[in-house]
Write a protein that holds these residues in place. Structure first.
Motif, short mmCIF file in Angstrom:
data_model
loop_
_atom_site.label_atom_id
_atom_site.label_comp_id
_atom_site.label_asym_id
_atom_site.label_seq_id
_atom_site.Cartn_x
_atom_site.Cartn_y
_atom_site.Cartn_z
N ALA A 204 -7.68 16.69 1.62
CA ALA A 204 -6.81 15.53 1.54
C ALA A 204 -7.63 14.26 1.30
O ALA A 204 -7.24 13.40 0.51
CB ALA A 204 -5.98 15.39 2.83
N ILE A 205 -8.77 14.16 1.95
CA ILE A 205 -9.65 13.00 1.76
C ILE A 205 -10.16 12.98 0.32
O ILE A 205 -10.15 11.93 -0.35
CB ILE A 205 -10.81 13.02 2.77
N GLU A 206 -10.58 14.13 -0.19
CA GLU A 206 -11.06 14.21 -1.58
C GLU A 206 -9.94 13.88 -2.56
O GLU A 206 -10.17 13.19 -3.56
CB GLU A 206 -11.59 15.61 -1.87
N ASP B 224 0.84 -1.19 0.00
CA ASP B 224 0.00 0.00 0.00
C ASP B 224 0.88 1.25 0.00
O ASP B 224 1.97 1.26 0.58
CB ASP B 224 -0.90 0.05 1.24
N ILE B 225 0.41 2.30 -0.64
CA ILE B 225 1.10 3.58 -0.61
C ILE B 225 0.44 4.43 0.47
O ILE B 225 -0.78 4.59 0.49
CB ILE B 225 1.02 4.30 -1.97
N VAL B 226 1.24 4.94 1.37
CA VAL B 226 0.73 5.67 2.53
C VAL B 226 1.04 7.16 2.41
O VAL B 226 2.17 7.55 2.13
CB VAL B 226 1.35 5.13 3.84
N PHE B 227 0.00 7.96 2.60
CA PHE B 227 0.12 9.42 2.67
C PHE B 227 -0.26 9.83 4.09
O PHE B 227 -1.08 9.17 4.73
CB PHE B 227 -0.83 10.10 1.69
N ALA B 228 0.32 10.90 4.57
CA ALA B 228 -0.01 11.37 5.91
C ALA B 228 -0.18 12.89 5.92
O ALA B 228 0.51 13.59 5.19
CB ALA B 228 1.06 10.96 6.91
N LEU B 229 -1.10 13.34 6.73
CA LEU B 229 -1.30 14.77 6.96
C LEU B 229 -1.29 14.98 8.46
O LEU B 229 -2.07 14.35 9.19
CB LEU B 229 -2.63 15.25 6.37
N VAL B 230 -0.39 15.81 8.92
CA VAL B 230 -0.28 16.10 10.35
C VAL B 230 -0.65 17.57 10.55
O VAL B 230 0.08 18.46 10.14
CB VAL B 230 1.15 15.83 10.88
N LEU C 274 -3.30 8.66 6.31
CA LEU C 274 -3.25 8.77 7.77
C LEU C 274 -3.43 10.24 8.13
O LEU C 274 -2.67 11.10 7.66
CB LEU C 274 -1.91 8.27 8.31
N LEU C 275 -4.43 10.53 8.92
CA LEU C 275 -4.69 11.89 9.38
C LEU C 275 -4.33 11.96 10.85
O LEU C 275 -4.89 11.23 11.67
CB LEU C 275 -6.17 12.25 9.17
N CYS C 276 -3.37 12.80 11.19
CA CYS C 276 -2.86 12.87 12.55
C CYS C 276 -3.15 14.24 13.14
O CYS C 276 -2.66 15.25 12.64
CB CYS C 276 -1.36 12.63 12.55
N GLY C 277 -3.96 14.27 14.19
CA GLY C 277 -4.27 15.52 14.86
C GLY C 277 -5.58 15.40 15.61
O GLY C 277 -6.33 14.45 15.42
#
Length: 101
Positions: free
Chosen positions: A67-69, A49-55, A85-88
């Motif tokens: 980011a979800i869109e 899987d390719i993982v993206f993250a937003l902190v 991955l959404l971090c916050g």
């Protein structure tokens, strides 16, 4: 007045304000020596899987909904599974938690 990134001062461009009255404070956290408690497997993320993250705090203007869109748009165009991955913590987290793409 303080800012965390040079882009935060762009709104002053063209205004007769001395930018030297602002202080820069780096935006970041200290590195922790403890191992990260989560694993890909534990999060249900496969090795391929390719993982993206937003902190960021989940508040208007920080880009969580966008980011979800964007992930949904990208996922429709590739066969490989994409994970965001959404971090916050903040007011939009609960509202957006139910959005699955």
């Amino acid at each position: 007045w303080v800012y965390t990134a040079p882009k935060n001062l762009r709104f002053l461009d063209g205004l007769p304000i001395d930018k030297d009255v602002f202080s820069h404070i780096p935006n970041g956290m200290q590195v922790e020596a403890e191992p990260f408690p989560s694993t890909r497997e534990g999060l249900g993320i496969a090795v391929d899987d390719i993982v993206f993250a937003l902190v960021a705090r989940p508040v208007e203007g920080k880009g969580w909904a966008e980011a979800i869109e964007a992930l949904a748009w990208a996922q429709r165009r590739v066969s490989r599974r994409l994970v965001l991955l959404l971090c916050g913590a903040g007011p939009l987290a609960d509202d957006l938690r139910s959005v699955h793409v």
